[in-house]
Design a protein around this motif. Structure first.
Motif, PDB file in Angstrom:
ATOM      1  N   UNK A   1       0.842  -1.159   0.000  1.00  8.20           N
ATOM      2  CA  UNK A   1       0.000   0.000   0.000  1.00  8.20           C
ATOM      3  C   UNK A   1       0.898   1.236   0.000  1.00  8.20           C
ATOM      4  N   UNK A   2       0.599   2.182  -0.869  1.00 10.88           N
ATOM      5  CA  UNK A   2       1.418   3.382  -0.934  1.00 10.88           C
ATOM      6  C   UNK A   2       0.943   4.392   0.094  1.00 10.88           C
ATOM      7  N   UNK A   3       1.874   5.181   0.543  1.00  6.63           N
ATOM      8  CA  UNK A   3       1.564   6.201   1.529  1.00  6.63           C
ATOM      9  C   UNK A   3       1.169   7.484   0.814  1.00  6.63           C
ATOM     10  N   UNK A   4       0.131   8.124   1.293  1.00  2.90           N
ATOM     11  CA  UNK A   4      -0.311   9.388   0.727  1.00  2.90           C
ATOM     12  C   UNK A   4       0.399  10.498   1.469  1.00  2.90           C
ATOM     13  N   UNK A   5       1.079  11.416   0.738  1.00  9.16           N
ATOM     14  CA  UNK A   5       1.808  12.474   1.421  1.00  9.16           C
ATOM     15  C   UNK A   5       0.873  13.421   2.154  1.00  9.16           C
ATOM     16  N   UNK A   6       1.383  13.982   3.237  1.00 13.79           N
ATOM     17  CA  UNK A   6       0.615  14.978   3.982  1.00 13.79           C
ATOM     18  C   UNK A   6       0.857  16.341   3.363  1.00 13.79           C
ATOM     19  N   UNK A   7      -0.184  17.167   3.267  1.00 17.99           N
ATOM     20  CA  UNK A   7       0.013  18.514   2.750  1.00 17.99           C
ATOM     21  C   UNK A   7       0.863  19.324   3.714  1.00 17.99           C
ATOM     22  N   UNK A  29      -3.982  15.253  -6.773  1.00 18.62           N
ATOM     23  CA  UNK A  29      -4.989  15.014  -5.750  1.00 18.62           C
ATOM     24  C   UNK A  29      -5.484  16.351  -5.225  1.00 18.62           C
ATOM     25  N   UNK A  30      -6.798  16.499  -5.184  1.00 13.42           N
ATOM     26  CA  UNK A  30      -7.422  17.670  -4.584  1.00 13.42           C
ATOM     27  C   UNK A  30      -8.299  17.164  -3.449  1.00 13.42           C
ATOM     28  N   UNK A  31      -8.026  17.645  -2.246  1.00 10.69           N
ATOM     29  CA  UNK A  31      -8.837  17.263  -1.096  1.00 10.69           C
ATOM     30  C   UNK A  31      -9.824  18.388  -0.801  1.00 10.69           C
ATOM     31  N   UNK A  32     -11.097  18.012  -0.705  1.00 11.23           N
ATOM     32  CA  UNK A  32     -12.155  18.996  -0.477  1.00 11.23           C
ATOM     33  C   UNK A  32     -12.828  18.740   0.855  1.00 11.23           C
ATOM     34  N   UNK A  33     -13.509  19.787   1.361  1.00 12.15           N
ATOM     35  CA  UNK A  33     -14.209  19.650   2.644  1.00 12.15           C
ATOM     36  C   UNK A  33     -15.430  20.557   2.682  1.00 12.15           C
ATOM     37  N   UNK A  34     -16.320  20.219   3.588  1.00 14.73           N
ATOM     38  CA  UNK A  34     -17.439  21.097   3.902  1.00 14.73           C
ATOM     39  C   UNK A  34     -18.606  21.005   2.951  1.00 14.73           C
ATOM     40  N   UNK A  35     -19.439  22.030   3.020  1.00  8.84           N
ATOM     41  CA  UNK A  35     -20.613  22.145   2.163  1.00  8.84           C
ATOM     42  C   UNK A  35     -20.205  22.801   0.851  1.00  8.84           C
ATOM     43  N   UNK A  36     -20.491  22.123  -0.252  1.00 11.49           N
ATOM     44  CA  UNK A  36     -20.108  22.630  -1.572  1.00 11.49           C
ATOM     45  C   UNK A  36     -21.361  22.987  -2.352  1.00 11.49           C
ATOM     46  N   UNK A  86     -11.270  10.768 -10.763  1.00  9.47           N
ATOM     47  CA  UNK A  86     -11.571   9.716  -9.792  1.00  9.47           C
ATOM     48  C   UNK A  86     -12.074  10.392  -8.524  1.00  9.47           C
ATOM     49  N   UNK A  87     -13.187   9.934  -8.026  1.00 10.86           N
ATOM     50  CA  UNK A  87     -13.746  10.483  -6.796  1.00 10.86           C
ATOM     51  C   UNK A  87     -13.482   9.478  -5.682  1.00 10.86           C
ATOM     52  N   UNK A  88     -12.738   9.910  -4.683  1.00  9.67           N
ATOM     53  CA  UNK A  88     -12.370   9.035  -3.580  1.00  9.67           C
ATOM     54  C   UNK A  88     -13.240   9.315  -2.365  1.00  9.67           C
ATOM     55  N   UNK A 114      -6.662   5.823  -1.064  1.00  9.34           N
ATOM     56  CA  UNK A 114      -5.607   4.878  -1.435  1.00  9.34           C
ATOM     57  C   UNK A 114      -6.029   4.024  -2.634  1.00  9.34           C
ATOM     58  N   UNK A 115      -7.297   3.576  -2.656  1.00  8.00           N
ATOM     59  CA  UNK A 115      -7.785   2.783  -3.795  1.00  8.00           C
ATOM     60  C   UNK A 115      -7.802   3.624  -5.069  1.00  8.00           C
ATOM     61  N   UNK A 116      -8.215   4.871  -4.971  1.00  8.65           N
ATOM     62  CA  UNK A 116      -8.240   5.741  -6.143  1.00  8.65           C
ATOM     63  C   UNK A 116      -6.839   5.971  -6.699  1.00  8.65           C
TER      64      UNK A 116
END
Length: 121
Positions: A1-7, A29-36, A86-88, A114-116
């Motif tokens: 399993x590959x490690x995902x880097x921390x921002x 990779x784009x990480x999103x949060x909250x109400x969109x 790809x939506x993770x 990780x799967x994405x």
């Protein structure tokens, strides 16, 4: 399993729907949060548009997305037309939105980031 880097801390302004954006093994990779919705989606739109212009594969980490409306759905469809999206980790509300709109079969969805990232290019 590959490690995902921390921002990097401080690399993303506070109170934005984009928590991080980084390259990982040829994917952006784009990480999103909250109400969109129409009031909040613009920074994410810009991040996704820039990613699609530079990468063949863009992964949207939706782990922390709590709400999404048609503005966000439109963004996903546009990104899908520009790159391999790809939506993770879409949560129940996002999965329901994709299903209701009839695009759940069109957009690539993965249970985890990780799967994405591990899916073949």
């Amino acid at each position: 399993m590959s490690s995902v880097p921390s921002p990097r801390p401080g690399s993303v302004p506070p109170h934005t729907p984009v928590t991080a954006a980084f390259e990982h093994d040829g994917c952006w990779v784009v990480q999103a949060r909250g109400d969109l919705d129409s009031d909040t989606v613009d920074p994410l739109f810009i991040a996704m548009w820039e990613a699609a212009a530079g990468y063949d594969v863009v992964v949207l980490d939706a782990t922390a997305v709590t709400f999404a409306d048609s503005s966000f759905l439109s963004l996903l469809i546009q990104a899908h037309q520009q790159t391999r999206l790809r939506i993770a980790a879409p949560g129940p509300a996002l999965r329901r939105l994709l299903s209701t709109a009839g695009v759940d079969h069109l957009l690539e969805r993965y249970v985890t980031l990780e799967e994405a990232l591990a899916a073949p290019h």
